[in-house]
Design a protein around this motif. Sequence first.
Motif, PDB file in Angstrom:
ATOM      1  N   ALA A   1      45.074 -24.256 -12.115  1.00 38.83           N
ATOM      2  CA  ALA A   1      45.268 -24.014 -10.710  1.00 38.83           C
ATOM      3  C   ALA A   1      46.365 -25.260 -10.327  1.00 38.83           C
ATOM      4  O   ALA A   1      45.986 -26.436  -9.869  1.00 38.83           O
ATOM      5  CB  ALA A   1      44.119 -24.014  -9.754  1.00 38.83           C
ATOM      6  N   ALA A   2      47.592 -24.733  -9.925  1.00 31.83           N
ATOM      7  CA  ALA A   2      48.795 -25.794  -9.467  1.00 31.83           C
ATOM      8  C   ALA A   2      48.282 -26.669  -8.370  1.00 31.83           C
ATOM      9  O   ALA A   2      48.989 -27.660  -8.199  1.00 31.83           O
ATOM     10  CB  ALA A   2      50.058 -24.977  -9.575  1.00 31.83           C
ATOM     11  N   PHE A   3      47.571 -26.119  -7.331  1.00 28.78           N
ATOM     12  CA  PHE A   3      47.444 -26.851  -6.121  1.00 28.78           C
ATOM     13  C   PHE A   3      46.461 -27.805  -6.001  1.00 28.78           C
ATOM     14  O   PHE A   3      45.993 -28.177  -4.978  1.00 28.78           O
ATOM     15  CB  PHE A   3      47.327 -25.811  -5.145  1.00 28.78           C
ATOM     16  CG  PHE A   3      48.553 -25.018  -4.820  1.00 28.78           C
ATOM     17  CD1 PHE A   3      49.700 -25.178  -5.145  1.00 28.78           C
ATOM     18  CD2 PHE A   3      48.540 -23.710  -3.956  1.00 28.78           C
ATOM     19  CE1 PHE A   3      51.008 -24.531  -5.315  1.00 28.78           C
ATOM     20  CE2 PHE A   3      49.587 -22.942  -3.472  1.00 28.78           C
ATOM     21  CZ  PHE A   3      50.891 -23.316  -4.193  1.00 28.78           C
ATOM     22  N   VAL A   4      45.743 -28.009  -7.189  1.00 28.25           N
ATOM     23  CA  VAL A   4      44.544 -29.126  -7.234  1.00 28.25           C
ATOM     24  C   VAL A   4      45.206 -30.294  -7.376  1.00 28.25           C
ATOM     25  O   VAL A   4      45.547 -31.041  -8.242  1.00 28.25           O
ATOM     26  CB  VAL A   4      43.692 -28.775  -8.324  1.00 28.25           C
ATOM     27  CG1 VAL A   4      42.478 -29.834  -8.625  1.00 28.25           C
ATOM     28  CG2 VAL A   4      42.960 -27.378  -8.235  1.00 28.25           C
ATOM     29  N   ARG A   5      45.113 -31.086  -5.970  1.00 33.24           N
ATOM     30  CA  ARG A   5      45.870 -32.332  -5.848  1.00 33.24           C
ATOM     31  C   ARG A   5      45.388 -33.400  -6.566  1.00 33.24           C
ATOM     32  O   ARG A   5      45.977 -34.288  -6.837  1.00 33.24           O
ATOM     33  CB  ARG A   5      46.028 -32.719  -4.441  1.00 33.24           C
ATOM     34  CG  ARG A   5      46.736 -31.860  -3.447  1.00 33.24           C
ATOM     35  CD  ARG A   5      46.860 -32.286  -2.179  1.00 33.24           C
ATOM     36  NE  ARG A   5      47.631 -31.278  -1.327  1.00 33.24           N
ATOM     37  CZ  ARG A   5      47.566 -31.572  -0.081  1.00 33.24           C
ATOM     38  NH1 ARG A   5      47.289 -32.663   0.430  1.00 33.24           N
ATOM     39  NH2 ARG A   5      48.072 -30.775   0.608  1.00 33.24           N
ATOM     40  N   SER A   6      44.083 -33.505  -6.606  1.00 36.06           N
ATOM     41  CA  SER A   6      43.471 -34.501  -7.512  1.00 36.06           C
ATOM     42  C   SER A   6      43.953 -34.781  -9.043  1.00 36.06           C
ATOM     43  O   SER A   6      43.756 -35.671  -9.596  1.00 36.06           O
ATOM     44  CB  SER A   6      41.812 -34.384  -7.567  1.00 36.06           C
ATOM     45  OG  SER A   6      41.565 -32.977  -8.421  1.00 36.06           O
TER      46      SER A   6
END
Length: 175
Positions: A121-126
């Motif tokens: 998932a590209a939007f996982v900022r961590s």
Amino acid sequence: MKAKIRKLVTFVEETRVEMDRAVEPPTRRAAAVGVIDNPFAGRYVEDLSLLIDIGEELGALLAERAIAALGIEGASAESYGKAAAVGENGELEHAAALIPSSKKRGGPGVALDVPLGHKDAAFVRSHFDGMEVRIADAPRANEIMVAVAVTDSGRPHPRVGGLTKGEIKGVDGLR
């Protein structure tokens, strides 16, 4: 393998303390780097399919080596990234044919900043991160240096919000 490999190097980094705070468990990342002959150095070639084929083989080899360096199964890797640098007689399109990610031109000792992001998932900022690698004698003028990096976790002490690892839906590659 179609690639003429001059050198393979593997880096492993483990962070145990960040800003005087223990990182439990430690975050670990590994990069495997291959230095190959650039079959098209010094000349323009319209058909780069040979480099595309080399990229598939080399990418698989480097991914295997990076995962093995972490001592984990491939499915346990959380982030990955890739980067390439062509020597002075190469063109950026040579790197693009090998690996569709970060690319640059540079001489021996140039740093590669391998961008890292969550594999599902590209939007996982961590898991937005990067790993710098370099090899003192690469790439030479007629070579390409290619890196694949993997991690077993995100950044130490992530706290900037956004989608978390536990919220991944695994449907579109973004969320």
